[in-house]
Design a protein around this motif. Structure first.
Motif, PDB file in Angstrom:
ATOM      1  N   VAL A 161       0.905  -1.226   0.083  1.00  0.00           N
ATOM      2  CA  VAL A 161      -0.020   0.034   0.025  1.00  0.00           C
ATOM      3  C   VAL A 161       0.898   1.274  -0.214  1.00  0.00           C
ATOM      4  CG1 VAL A 161      -1.814   1.272   1.261  1.00  0.00           C
ATOM      5  CG2 VAL A 161      -1.701  -1.441   1.395  1.00  0.00           C
ATOM      6  N   ASP A 162       0.443   1.864  -0.922  1.00  0.00           N
ATOM      7  CA  ASP A 162       1.466   3.456  -0.988  1.00  0.00           C
ATOM      8  C   ASP A 162       0.328   4.456  -0.690  1.00  0.00           C
ATOM      9  OD1 ASP A 162       3.678   2.117  -2.152  1.00  0.00           O
ATOM     10  OD2 ASP A 162       2.886   2.465  -4.091  1.00  0.00           O
ATOM     11  N   LEU A 163       0.657   5.238   0.637  1.00  0.00           N
ATOM     12  CA  LEU A 163      -0.222   6.358   0.895  1.00  0.00           C
ATOM     13  C   LEU A 163       0.191   7.580   0.198  1.00  0.00           C
ATOM     14  CD1 LEU A 163      -0.257   6.173   4.870  1.00  0.00           C
ATOM     15  CD2 LEU A 163      -1.919   5.602   3.565  1.00  0.00           C
ATOM     16  N   GLN A 164      -1.024   8.125  -0.431  1.00  0.00           N
ATOM     17  CA  GLN A 164      -0.850   9.433  -1.247  1.00  0.00           C
ATOM     18  C   GLN A 164      -1.585  10.551  -0.332  1.00  0.00           C
ATOM     19  OE1 GLN A 164       0.478   8.913  -3.983  1.00  0.00           O
ATOM     20  NE2 GLN A 164       0.342   6.781  -3.991  1.00  0.00           N
ATOM     21  N   PRO A 165      -1.226  11.864  -0.609  1.00  0.00           N
ATOM     22  CA  PRO A 165      -1.600  12.875   0.020  1.00  0.00           C
ATOM     23  C   PRO A 165      -3.079  12.726   0.148  1.00  0.00           C
ATOM     24  CG  PRO A 165      -0.057  13.846  -1.595  1.00  0.00           C
ATOM     25  CD  PRO A 165      -0.385  12.167  -1.713  1.00  0.00           C
ATOM     26  N   HIS A 166      -3.992  12.333  -0.747  1.00  0.00           N
ATOM     27  CA  HIS A 166      -5.362  12.449  -0.585  1.00  0.00           C
ATOM     28  C   HIS A 166      -6.008  10.647  -0.800  1.00  0.00           C
ATOM     29  CE1 HIS A 166      -5.580  16.551  -0.105  1.00  0.00           C
ATOM     30  NE2 HIS A 166      -4.705  16.714  -1.206  1.00  0.00           N
ATOM     31  N   GLY A 167      -5.393   9.887  -0.221  1.00  0.00           N
ATOM     32  CA  GLY A 167      -5.853   8.487  -0.214  1.00  0.00           C
ATOM     33  C   GLY A 167      -4.761   7.436  -0.375  1.00  0.00           C
ATOM     34  N   LYS A 168      -4.826   6.484  -0.950  1.00  0.00           N
ATOM     35  CA  LYS A 168      -3.814   5.146  -0.960  1.00  0.00           C
ATOM     36  C   LYS A 168      -3.930   4.629  -2.178  1.00  0.00           C
ATOM     37  CE  LYS A 168      -6.536   1.903   1.022  1.00  0.00           C
ATOM     38  NZ  LYS A 168      -7.917   2.630   1.383  1.00  0.00           N
ATOM     39  N   THR A 169      -2.938   3.872  -2.809  1.00  0.00           N
ATOM     40  CA  THR A 169      -2.844   2.657  -3.641  1.00  0.00           C
ATOM     41  C   THR A 169      -2.514   1.746  -3.289  1.00  0.00           C
ATOM     42  OG1 THR A 169      -2.322   4.600  -5.388  1.00  0.00           O
ATOM     43  CG2 THR A 169      -2.019   2.447  -5.970  1.00  0.00           C
ATOM     44  N   THR A 170      -3.473   0.398  -3.358  1.00  0.00           N
ATOM     45  CA  THR A 170      -3.128  -0.853  -2.936  1.00  0.00           C
ATOM     46  C   THR A 170      -2.808  -1.437  -4.161  1.00  0.00           C
ATOM     47  OG1 THR A 170      -4.762  -0.572  -1.097  1.00  0.00           O
ATOM     48  CG2 THR A 170      -3.980  -2.705  -1.850  1.00  0.00           C
ATOM     49  N   TRP A 171      -1.800  -2.320  -4.234  1.00  0.00           N
ATOM     50  CA  TRP A 171      -1.258  -2.984  -5.494  1.00  0.00           C
ATOM     51  C   TRP A 171      -0.717  -4.348  -5.175  1.00  0.00           C
ATOM     52  CZ3 TRP A 171       3.987  -4.283  -4.960  1.00  0.00           C
ATOM     53  CH2 TRP A 171       4.589  -3.744  -3.869  1.00  0.00           C
ATOM     54  N   PHE A 172      -0.485  -4.959  -6.298  1.00  0.00           N
ATOM     55  CA  PHE A 172       0.327  -6.238  -6.263  1.00  0.00           C
ATOM     56  C   PHE A 172       0.737  -6.421  -7.600  1.00  0.00           C
ATOM     57  CE2 PHE A 172      -3.998  -7.203  -8.240  1.00  0.00           C
ATOM     58  CZ  PHE A 172      -3.569  -8.420  -9.129  1.00  0.00           C
ATOM     59  N   GLU A 173       2.004  -7.201  -7.422  1.00  0.00           N
ATOM     60  CA  GLU A 173       2.777  -7.635  -8.587  1.00  0.00           C
ATOM     61  C   GLU A 173       2.957  -9.035  -8.731  1.00  0.00           C
ATOM     62  OE1 GLU A 173       5.916  -3.848  -8.664  1.00  0.00           O
ATOM     63  OE2 GLU A 173       6.492  -5.869  -8.287  1.00  0.00           O
ATOM     64  N   MET A 174       2.830  -9.528 -10.071  1.00  0.00           N
ATOM     65  CA  MET A 174       3.201 -11.162 -10.263  1.00  0.00           C
ATOM     66  C   MET A 174       4.185 -11.179 -11.281  1.00  0.00           C
ATOM     67  SD  MET A 174      -0.985 -12.332 -10.585  1.00  0.00           S
ATOM     68  CE  MET A 174      -1.256 -11.502 -12.084  1.00  0.00           C
ATOM     69  N   ARG A 175       5.113 -12.115 -11.177  1.00  0.00           N
ATOM     70  CA  ARG A 175       6.043 -12.400 -12.057  1.00  0.00           C
ATOM     71  C   ARG A 175       5.515 -13.026 -13.462  1.00  0.00           C
ATOM     72  NH1 ARG A 175       8.976 -15.623  -8.204  1.00  0.00           N
ATOM     73  NH2 ARG A 175       9.715 -14.143  -6.553  1.00  0.00           N
ATOM     74  N   VAL A 176       6.093 -12.676 -14.567  1.00  0.00           N
ATOM     75  CA  VAL A 176       5.850 -13.046 -15.738  1.00  0.00           C
ATOM     76  C   VAL A 176       7.008 -13.862 -16.394  1.00  0.00           C
ATOM     77  CG1 VAL A 176       4.880 -12.494 -18.080  1.00  0.00           C
ATOM     78  CG2 VAL A 176       3.772 -11.278 -16.161  1.00  0.00           C
ATOM     79  N   VAL A 177       6.895 -14.884 -16.892  1.00  0.00           N
ATOM     80  CA  VAL A 177       8.138 -15.548 -17.490  1.00  0.00           C
ATOM     81  C   VAL A 177       7.921 -15.116 -18.849  1.00  0.00           C
ATOM     82  CG1 VAL A 177       9.109 -17.487 -18.291  1.00  0.00           C
ATOM     83  CG2 VAL A 177       7.991 -17.604 -15.855  1.00  0.00           C
ATOM     84  N   GLU A 178       9.066 -14.241 -19.459  1.00  0.00           N
ATOM     85  CA  GLU A 178       9.087 -13.749 -20.900  1.00  0.00           C
ATOM     86  C   GLU A 178       9.494 -15.014 -21.597  1.00  0.00           C
ATOM     87  OE1 GLU A 178       7.716 -10.989 -21.515  1.00  0.00           O
ATOM     88  OE2 GLU A 178       7.523 -10.000 -19.676  1.00  0.00           O
ATOM     89  N   PRO A 179       8.936 -15.180 -23.012  1.00  0.00           N
ATOM     90  CA  PRO A 179       9.226 -15.968 -23.982  1.00  0.00           C
ATOM     91  C   PRO A 179      10.799 -15.706 -24.295  1.00  0.00           C
ATOM     92  CG  PRO A 179       7.640 -14.912 -25.086  1.00  0.00           C
ATOM     93  CD  PRO A 179       7.732 -14.315 -23.386  1.00  0.00           C
ATOM     94  N   SER A 180      11.506 -16.770 -24.561  1.00  0.00           N
ATOM     95  CA  SER A 180      12.673 -16.705 -25.104  1.00  0.00           C
ATOM     96  C   SER A 180      13.064 -16.317 -26.426  1.00  0.00           C
ATOM     97  CB  SER A 180      13.686 -18.101 -24.650  1.00  0.00           C
ATOM     98  OG  SER A 180      13.486 -18.568 -23.445  1.00  0.00           O
TER      99      SER A 180
END
Length: 168
Positions: free
Chosen positions: A149-168
């Motif tokens: 969660v990143d707090l902002q001056p007027h709210g927040k951003t809740t986020w997630f990340e997932m790894r992606v295996v890039e094709p070779s």
């Protein structure tokens, strides 16, 4: 019919600007992204604080992950589920009139953000077998590679990340 709130200035009448998307009529997933107002990989999509926004967010996430970025089914399914959980939290716990959905693809990763005007932090609770609620962040914790969660001056951003295996 699905209604997606548009971004940008509100019309003077105060009416919400919308794009109408009809999935039942056979529109294919990439067609959901025909308008920049409805593509969270281009710009933030603003959604109204209503329970049906979770369905809209799932459809948009699937359109980006599967249709636009052509990611594997398992990764897409997890991403769509986690989008639904973050949107559900925004709807249930923030008191926001609207919130935003944004998706990014970087080298080897996908990042999804839900922005709302509340500065209240989400809480990862212990989950018991018979619990009927409170599993959203538990799922985010289990199925994503990173989240926060990143707090902002007027709210927040809740986020997630997932790894992606890039094709070779």
């Amino acid at each position: 019919m699905v209604v997606v709130a548009g971004r940008g200035a509100e019309p003077e009448s105060g009416a919400e600007r919308v794009s109408i998307l009809d999935r039942e009529a056979g529109i294919r997933l990439p067609a959901l992204l025909a308008s920049p107002d409805s593509d969270p990989s281009v710009d933030e999509v603003r959604l109204p604080n209503r329970p049906e926004s979770a369905k809209t967010a799932r459809m948009l996430a699937e359109a980006v992950l599967r249709g636009k970025w052509n990611l594997p089914a398992g990764l897409t399914d997890h991403g769509v589920l986690l989008v639904s959980e973050l949107v559900g939290n925004a709807v249930c716990h923030t008191g926001a009139v609207r919130f935003g959905l944004r998706m990014y693809r970087g080298r080897g990763r996908v990042r999804v953000e839900v922005r709302d005007p509340s500065r209240g932090l989400p809480c990862l609770l212990p989950v018991q077998d018979l619990d009927t609620s409170g599993r959203g962040l538990w799922l985010v914790e289990r199925l994503s590679d990173r989240w926060g969660v990143d707090l902002q001056p007027h709210g927040k951003t809740t986020w997630f990340e997932m790894r992606v295996v890039e094709p070779s």
